[in-house]
Design an enzyme around this catalytic site. Structure first.
Site, PDB file in Angstrom:
ATOM      1  N   ASP A 113       0.834  -1.188  -0.017  1.00  0.00           N
ATOM      2  CA  ASP A 113      -0.193   0.076  -0.089  1.00  0.00           C
ATOM      3  C   ASP A 113       0.933   1.220  -0.121  1.00  0.00           C
ATOM      4  OD1 ASP A 113      -2.749   1.220   0.742  1.00  0.00           O
ATOM      5  OD2 ASP A 113      -1.339   2.318   1.881  1.00  0.00           O
ATOM      6  N   GLY A 172      -4.656   2.570  -0.551  1.00  0.00           N
ATOM      7  CA  GLY A 172      -4.574   2.168  -1.843  1.00  0.00           C
ATOM      8  C   GLY A 172      -4.970   0.657  -1.827  1.00  0.00           C
ATOM      9  N   ASP A 173      -4.752  -0.190  -0.816  1.00  0.00           N
ATOM     10  CA  ASP A 173      -5.438  -1.636  -0.790  1.00  0.00           C
ATOM     11  C   ASP A 173      -6.965  -1.432  -0.759  1.00  0.00           C
ATOM     12  OD1 ASP A 173      -2.915  -2.377  -0.590  1.00  0.00           O
ATOM     13  OD2 ASP A 173      -2.989  -3.074   1.545  1.00  0.00           O
ATOM     14  N   ILE A 174      -7.318  -0.634   0.228  1.00  0.00           N
ATOM     15  CA  ILE A 174      -9.008  -0.837   0.286  1.00  0.00           C
ATOM     16  C   ILE A 174      -9.604  -0.111  -0.536  1.00  0.00           C
ATOM     17  CG2 ILE A 174     -10.555  -0.095   2.251  1.00  0.00           C
ATOM     18  CD1 ILE A 174      -8.756  -0.472   4.382  1.00  0.00           C
ATOM     19  N   ALA A 185      -9.761  -2.741  -3.187  1.00  0.00           N
ATOM     20  CA  ALA A 185     -11.192  -3.530  -2.962  1.00  0.00           C
ATOM     21  C   ALA A 185     -12.308  -2.842  -3.466  1.00  0.00           C
ATOM     22  CB  ALA A 185     -11.107  -4.030  -1.586  1.00  0.00           C
TER      23      ALA A 185
END
Length: 340
Positions: A113, A141-143, A147
């Site tokens: 991230d 970035g990840d969430i 996602a």
């Protein structure tokens, strides 16, 4: 929490590393895993084995969506390239989530991230700590870039499939998903020809009306009275005119405790900065049922308050549903013992 039936395919030998990562629940399960995978099913497959790939294909025959997070080319090396799966399962929506996309100079690079946010520009915006960009508190970035952006595109692809009968292959880059959230800032930079001042813009700390202040009890109040009408409300609630000066406001908010200020200044867009252990008792979250109780006393949050009952079920044991799910789609689980 939205009611979808999700089958998580894990590798043998331990499965998802979050299963065993601290912090842990009283039963020893990774708390992050329990929160992210509540209500899902777990199937263990070794996709380096041809019989296990056949089992996955059997599962895909009744699936609407396949989400995979391997580096580009990994699925192809397993004989499961998204291109071939699109031919074999034309109604399937495939979402390939990677750090940097399916093509381009960084397609094969690993990442996390912090790197995604660095390349998207978000790290350059916050107030520096000793002159250095801080590590963000939330993995945007990840969430957000990964996602949630992928979920939105999957929903759009499913909607389109309802009209055309055709699935899709979604190339979801976490870096690009993060960059999309910076559209106003990028446009502002393009218009002015200058980069934003780190921590020095309207919403990053330059405006005394939009920042957090320490209160008498050592806790903090988030003040977001940007518009003049809300600043007027703040002054009216306090009972005197207040200059939007940082040092003056720092002294002002030391006069009362956090929750006293929050009760007084809520109509002026001011809210208490909650610690995570305060969430479950805050009136908003209690009335909206924003957190769900899981076994082991664990509490988790979901995007839809009081969502589908699947959100209340525990996370699966590794491989708990391998036999039942394969039997459901007519695949003999004993075939998994076959070698290549």
């Amino acid at each position: 929490g939205l009611g979808a039936e999700v089958v998580k395919v894990e590798s043998p030998g331990g499965g998802d590393y979050l299963r065993h990562s601290p912090p842990r629940t009283p039963s020893g399960e990774g708390a992050w895993f329990a929160a992210l995978h509540a209500g899902k099913k777990s199937v263990v497959l070794d996709l380096k084995q041809s019989s296990h790939c056949a089992a996955l294909r059997a599962l895909l025959g009744s699936a609407d969506v396949l989400i995979e997070g391997n580096r580009p080319g990994t699925m192809a090396r397993l004989g499961l390239s998204p291109q071939s799966l699109r031919v074999e399962f034309p109604r399937l929506v495939i979402a390939s989530i990677t750090g940097f996309g399916q093509d381009g100079p960084l397609r094969d690079r690993p990442g996390h991230d912090l790197g995604f946010q660095a390349l998207a520009g978000t790290l350059s915006l916050g107030r520096p700590v000793d002159g250095v960009p801080p590590v963000p508190a939330v993995p945007v970035g990840d969430i957000g870039g990964g996602a949630l952006t992928a979920a939105m595109r999957i929903c759009a692809a499913l909607h389109a499939r309802g009209k055309t009968g055709e699935g899709a292959w979604i190339d979801a880059s976490m870096t690009e998903g993060t960059l999309a959230m910076l559209a106003p800032q990028v446009a502002g930079m393009s218009a002015t020809g200058r980069n934003p001042v780190p921590g020095g813009e309207l919403l990053t700390g330059a405006n005394p009306r939009y920042r957090s202040y320490r209160c008498r009890d050592g806790r903090f109040l988030a003040v977001a009275a940007l518009e003049d009408k809300f600043w007027a409300t703040l002054c009216d609630r306090i009972g005197r005119a207040v200059e939007p000066d940082e040092s003056a406001l720092e002294q002002l908010f030391l006069e009362n405790d956090r929750d006293e200020w929050a009760a007084m200044l809520g109509p002026a867009c001011c809210e208490p900065v909650l610690q995570l252990d305060e969430l479950a008792t805050h009136p908003l979250h209690v009335s909206r049922r924003s957190l769900t109780a899981l076994p082991d006393g664990l509490r988790v949050s979901h995007p839809v308050p009081d969502g589908h009952t699947s959100a209340c079920r525990p996370s699966p044991a590794l491989g708990e549903h391998t036999e039942s799910e394969l039997a459901r789609v007519g695949f003999d689980p004993s075939r998994l013992k076959e070698r290549k």
